[in-house]
Design a protein around this motif. Structure first.
Motif, PDB file in Angstrom:
ATOM      1  N   MET A  75       0.853  -1.252   0.203  1.00 48.01           N
ATOM      2  CA  MET A  75       0.157   0.017   0.081  1.00 48.01           C
ATOM      3  C   MET A  75       0.791   1.164  -0.125  1.00 48.01           C
ATOM      4  O   MET A  75       2.105   1.185   0.062  1.00 48.01           O
ATOM      5  N   ASN A 102      -7.471   4.446  -5.478  1.00 43.92           N
ATOM      6  CA  ASN A 102      -7.078   5.838  -5.261  1.00 43.92           C
ATOM      7  C   ASN A 102      -5.699   5.994  -6.372  1.00 43.92           C
ATOM      8  O   ASN A 102      -5.005   5.246  -6.462  1.00 43.92           O
ATOM      9  N   ASN A 138      -2.563   4.063  -5.195  1.00 37.55           N
ATOM     10  CA  ASN A 138      -2.608   3.353  -3.914  1.00 37.55           C
ATOM     11  C   ASN A 138      -3.743   2.358  -3.801  1.00 37.55           C
ATOM     12  O   ASN A 138      -4.857   2.773  -3.802  1.00 37.55           O
ATOM     13  N   GLY A 139      -3.433   1.371  -3.529  1.00 37.28           N
ATOM     14  CA  GLY A 139      -4.288   0.201  -3.557  1.00 37.28           C
ATOM     15  C   GLY A 139      -3.844  -1.090  -4.056  1.00 37.28           C
ATOM     16  O   GLY A 139      -2.786  -1.153  -4.591  1.00 37.28           O
ATOM     17  N   ASN A 180      -9.153  -3.742  -3.376  1.00 38.62           N
ATOM     18  CA  ASN A 180      -9.783  -2.826  -2.289  1.00 38.62           C
ATOM     19  C   ASN A 180      -9.531  -1.352  -2.674  1.00 38.62           C
ATOM     20  O   ASN A 180     -10.814  -0.553  -2.492  1.00 38.62           O
ATOM     21  N   SER A 181      -8.839  -0.875  -3.202  1.00 42.19           N
ATOM     22  CA  SER A 181      -8.856   0.866  -3.585  1.00 42.19           C
ATOM     23  C   SER A 181      -8.229   1.062  -5.165  1.00 42.19           C
ATOM     24  O   SER A 181      -7.108   0.322  -5.520  1.00 42.19           O
ATOM     25  N   SER A 229     -12.977   3.500  -3.587  1.00 44.07           N
ATOM     26  CA  SER A 229     -12.570   2.025  -2.580  1.00 44.07           C
ATOM     27  C   SER A 229     -13.784   1.366  -2.941  1.00 44.07           C
ATOM     28  O   SER A 229     -14.809   1.377  -3.104  1.00 44.07           O
ATOM     29  N   VAL A 232     -14.196  -2.608   1.471  1.00 48.12           N
ATOM     30  CA  VAL A 232     -12.900  -2.391   1.766  1.00 48.12           C
ATOM     31  C   VAL A 232     -12.553  -2.652   3.498  1.00 48.12           C
ATOM     32  O   VAL A 232     -13.510  -1.983   4.110  1.00 48.12           O
ATOM     33  N   PHE A 259      -7.708   4.387   3.357  1.00 54.30           N
ATOM     34  CA  PHE A 259      -8.050   4.790   1.870  1.00 54.30           C
ATOM     35  C   PHE A 259      -8.739   5.857   1.783  1.00 54.30           C
ATOM     36  O   PHE A 259      -9.188   6.324   0.444  1.00 54.30           O
TER      37      PHE A 259
END
Length: 238
Positions: free
Chosen positions: A1, A169, A115-116, A166-167, A184, A188, A194
């Protein structure tokens, strides 16, 4: 992450790099994920300052922790009106190294930070298996040679992903502007991790993965609405 930060407007680069460094070292980690330190490399993308027509984009990547290598990058000398930084904690140990360090780039002028973890994004590309989820997410979300990102289409693509991630972003940057994607999965497990936070000051917008008190007191930050795409256009040449 990972941790993300984007700054657009009038700012000191040293302030934004210090904020990214705080997040990478876990100094501002008030969230629900056990990962606090993001030391598996880092990268940045920014707009050239006073470089003539086009104000081209520049990027930097380094596989070392930001705390160990920031001083060796170009950033301490950079002046710009747009900067995005990504600090990384690799989801998979096998996906460390320069090929996996963000920003990812393409020869059509786009840069991408994520990010994810979206291990099913490859399916949207018709691929038989996933090799690197962030690269596949980049190609899935941003059509090649696109001159922009349609928010509704982007969010629709994310909603259509098969479960397992999960995400999404992300920061997507091209020569005309930058996009911040905040999305997300409904289930999540770490929604606070997140979340994204916005700091709006006269002449300056900052969006970050965490509230960074070193930039401004917590009361001046506000959550970014979930399931949104924000656009930061770059000034056109006169």
């Amino acid at each position: 992450m990972c941790r993300l930060i984007l700054a657009s407007g009038d700012f000191a680069v040293a302030d934004i790099t210090a904020a990214a460094l705080d997040m990478s070292c876990g100094r501002t980690a008030a969230h629900d994920n056990p990962t606090k330190v993001h030391a598996h490399g880092w990268g940045a993308v920014w707009r050239e300052h006073e470089q003539g027509p086009g104000h081209g984009l520049r990027a930097h990547t380094d596989v070392r922790p930001m705390a160990d290598s920031l001083h060796e990058s170009l950033l301490p000398e950079v002046k710009t009106d747009f900067l995005a930084i990504h600090t990384r904690n690799a989801s998979l140990e096998s996906q460390r190294g320069l090929d996996f360090t963000h920003p990812l780039s393409r020869d059509d002028g786009w840069y991408f930070m994520h990010n994810g973890y979206l291990p099913t994004a490859y399916q949207g590309l018709g691929l038989p298996a996933s090799a690197f989820d962030s690269r596949e997410y980049f190609d899935y979300l941003v059509p090649r040679d696109a001159d922009g990102l349609d928010p509704a289409a982007a969010l629709g693509k994310l909603d259509a992903l098969a479960p397992g991630g999960n995400s999404g972003n992300a920061i997507a940057v091209h020569p005309a502007g930058a996009y911040l994607v905040h999305w997300s999965a409904p289930s999540v497990a770490t929604p606070v991790f997140f979340a994204m936070q916005r700091l709006s000051l006269p002449g300056l917008e900052v969006i970050a993965s965490e509230v960074v008190p070193g930039l401004a007191p917590a009361r001046l930050w506000e959550p970014v609405a979930a399931g949104t795409v924000s656009y930061f256009p770059f000034p056109k040449e006169s």
